[in-house]
Design a protein around this motif. Structure first.
Motif, short mmCIF file in Angstrom:
data_model
loop_
_atom_site.label_atom_id
_atom_site.label_comp_id
_atom_site.label_asym_id
_atom_site.label_seq_id
_atom_site.Cartn_x
_atom_site.Cartn_y
_atom_site.Cartn_z
N GLY A 9 86.37 38.09 -4.02
CA GLY A 9 87.33 37.27 -4.72
C GLY A 9 87.22 35.79 -4.46
N ARG A 10 86.31 35.36 -3.57
CA ARG A 10 86.22 33.95 -3.21
C ARG A 10 85.42 33.11 -4.21
NH1 ARG A 10 89.29 30.98 0.49
NH2 ARG A 10 90.40 32.56 1.68
N GLY A 11 84.54 33.72 -4.97
CA GLY A 11 83.80 32.97 -5.98
C GLY A 11 82.85 31.95 -5.41
N PHE A 12 82.06 32.34 -4.42
CA PHE A 12 81.09 31.43 -3.83
C PHE A 12 79.98 31.13 -4.83
CE2 PHE A 12 82.27 33.40 0.51
CZ PHE A 12 83.34 32.54 0.63
N LEU A 13 79.23 30.05 -4.57
CA LEU A 13 78.20 29.59 -5.50
C LEU A 13 77.03 30.56 -5.59
CD1 LEU A 13 77.86 25.77 -4.75
CD2 LEU A 13 79.18 26.89 -6.55
N ARG A 14 76.44 30.59 -6.79
CA ARG A 14 75.20 31.32 -7.01
C ARG A 14 74.15 30.34 -7.55
NH1 ARG A 14 76.15 36.68 -6.48
NH2 ARG A 14 78.32 37.38 -6.61
N ALA A 15 72.93 30.82 -7.63
CA ALA A 15 71.83 29.92 -8.01
C ALA A 15 72.08 29.25 -9.36
CB ALA A 15 70.52 30.70 -8.02
N ASP A 16 72.58 30.00 -10.33
CA ASP A 16 72.79 29.43 -11.66
C ASP A 16 73.78 28.27 -11.65
OD1 ASP A 16 70.99 31.14 -12.81
OD2 ASP A 16 72.50 32.55 -13.58
N ASP A 17 74.68 28.25 -10.68
CA ASP A 17 75.69 27.19 -10.61
C ASP A 17 75.10 25.83 -10.25
OD1 ASP A 17 77.80 29.02 -11.12
OD2 ASP A 17 77.81 29.61 -9.01
N VAL A 18 73.93 25.82 -9.61
CA VAL A 18 73.40 24.55 -9.10
C VAL A 18 72.04 24.19 -9.69
CG1 VAL A 18 74.68 24.65 -6.94
CG2 VAL A 18 72.44 25.73 -7.07
N ARG A 19 71.60 24.92 -10.72
CA ARG A 19 70.29 24.60 -11.30
C ARG A 19 70.26 23.21 -11.93
NH1 ARG A 19 67.08 28.82 -10.63
NH2 ARG A 19 67.99 30.94 -10.66
N ASP A 20 71.33 22.81 -12.62
CA ASP A 20 71.37 21.47 -13.21
C ASP A 20 71.35 20.39 -12.12
OD1 ASP A 20 71.45 22.61 -15.70
OD2 ASP A 20 73.61 22.34 -15.99
N LEU A 21 72.08 20.64 -11.04
CA LEU A 21 72.08 19.71 -9.92
C LEU A 21 70.67 19.53 -9.37
CD1 LEU A 21 73.32 18.15 -7.47
CD2 LEU A 21 73.76 20.38 -6.44
N VAL A 22 69.97 20.63 -9.14
CA VAL A 22 68.62 20.56 -8.59
C VAL A 22 67.67 19.86 -9.54
CG1 VAL A 22 66.62 21.96 -7.92
CG2 VAL A 22 68.91 22.57 -7.10
N ALA A 23 67.78 20.18 -10.83
CA ALA A 23 66.88 19.58 -11.82
C ALA A 23 67.06 18.06 -11.88
CB ALA A 23 67.13 20.20 -13.20
N GLU A 24 68.31 17.61 -11.83
CA GLU A 24 68.55 16.17 -11.94
C GLU A 24 68.19 15.45 -10.65
OE1 GLU A 24 72.26 13.16 -12.87
OE2 GLU A 24 72.05 15.02 -14.01
N GLN A 25 68.46 16.05 -9.52
CA GLN A 25 68.23 15.37 -8.25
C GLN A 25 66.77 15.42 -7.80
OE1 GLN A 25 70.46 13.51 -6.47
NE2 GLN A 25 71.78 13.81 -8.27
N PHE A 26 66.05 16.49 -8.16
CA PHE A 26 64.69 16.67 -7.63
C PHE A 26 63.61 16.71 -8.71
CE2 PHE A 26 67.62 18.69 -4.59
CZ PHE A 26 67.38 17.87 -3.50
N GLY A 27 64.03 16.66 -9.98
CA GLY A 27 63.05 16.63 -11.06
C GLY A 27 62.65 18.01 -11.53
N SER A 28 62.13 18.06 -12.73
CA SER A 28 61.79 19.34 -13.36
C SER A 28 60.57 20.00 -12.72
CB SER A 28 61.55 19.14 -14.86
OG SER A 28 60.51 18.19 -15.07
#
Length: 332
Positions: A9-28
């Motif tokens: 029930g805590r709703g912790f992060l999964r990979a799909d939640d941070v893919r945009d963050l990774v793409a913008e911060q580290f490049g495609s």
């Protein structure tokens, strides 16, 4: 840091939640391969992001789902309450960096919800080796980072301010102090005593004697108005040893100007036999004794409060409270 398991029930992060963050911060050209939630965090989420070039970074997430602590009564001039949030982290990070104290490098801070519906920060991954683990495994190897930590602490504890309080409060000029630091600690201890007396019959029976002991300790403290920069709950588990053998402080949101005896009462308890290697600044023994006993009461109240929630390591918290109940009753 080790990988944590999810709490229902805590709703912790999964990979799909941070893919945009990774793409913008580290490049495609660099892809996210794994997201590991790390143990230890009870107020914020701590995640290791693994990239396909075998590099890693740490993501801090200040979200309601990541905070296991239930609300408790607070007072405006108590600098040790609600020590969580991106604003506190940013100000504390800047202050420690200015004092030449090693902390994980800040790579990105987002308080505008660009990537997630919560404040986040990306920081350097300094590895998995804590000073606590190194002290247990190889005390000789721990001597160098332990000595360096002592140097860091002396720089912090000789960085003085005219007022006590959280750095954010002082930075924004919102200090409003009507009590001395020692009165804050004594009143805080009595509040913790009132709270735990409703949860444990032994403490209820000893309530008046414990309160009298707190007041006796407070009465021995003389006035002083000089405050150093203190971490607040610095144990060897809050110090990572980098690949360069440097001590790096984490969980810095509680950084505050306060009596350095508060820090050293905690350090003595957490570092034990290794404490003298930190080579502390000169301390007031009466103030130190009051703060040591107040922290015992705090380490009953906090663990019992969080153990009443869905915190995953409830047994550990109950054991910690039990250990400190014995310490609270011993001087009586």
């Amino acid at each position: 840091m080790t990988r944590d398991e999810s709490v229902a029930g805590r709703g912790f992060l999964r990979a799909d939640d941070v893919r945009d963050l990774v793409a913008e911060q580290f490049g495609s050209a660099r892809r996210l391969t794994a997201v590991d939630r790390l143990t230890g965090g009870s107020k914020k989420g701590v995640y290791r992001l693994r990239l396909d070039d075998r590099t890693t970074v740490i993501l801090y997430v200040w979200a309601a789902a990541e905070n296991f602590w239930p609300a408790s009564p607070t007072v405006p001039d108590d600098p040790f309450t609600d020590a969580s949030g991106a604003d506190l982290f940013a100000i504390s990070h800047a202050a420690l960096t200015a004092a030449n104290v090693r902390v994980p490098r800040l790579l990105m801070l987002d308080r505008d919800g660009r990537y997630l519906p919560s404040d986040i920060a990306l920081v350097e991954d300094v590895g998995d080796l804590t000073l606590e683990a190194l002290l247990a495994r190889d005390p000789v190897a721990a001597a160098t980072p332990l000595s360096a930590l002592g140097d860091c602490l002396r720089r912090m504890h000789t960085t003085l301010g005219a007022h006590y309080g959280k750095l954010a409060t002082i930075t924004h000029g919102a200090t409003s102090q009507t009590r001395s630091a020692e009165d804050v600690v004594a009143d805080r201890a009595l509040g913790h005593l009132d709270a735990v007396a409703t949860r444990d019959a032994r403490l209820a029976d000893a309530h008046d004697r414990i309160a009298a002991h707190v007041r006796h300790l407070r009465g021995a403290v003389t006035a002083r108005r000089a405050y150093g920069l203190v971490h607040g709950e610095l144990g060897p588990d809050h110090v990572f040893v980098t690949p360069d053998n440097e001590p790096a402080l984490i969980d810095i949101e509680g950084l505050t100007y306060f009596d350095v005896e508060w820090e050293h009462a905690w350090l003595q308890m957490r570092f034990g036999d290794a404490y003298p290697a930190l080579r502390p600044v000169e301390l007031d023994p009466h103030r130190l004794e009051l703060y040591r006993y107040a922290q015992v009461l705090s380490l009953i109240e906090g663990p019992l409060r969080i153990a009443a929630t869905d915190f995953p390591n409830r047994r550990w918290m109950l054991d910690l409270a039990e250990w400190n109940i014995a310490k609270a009753l011993a001087p009586l």
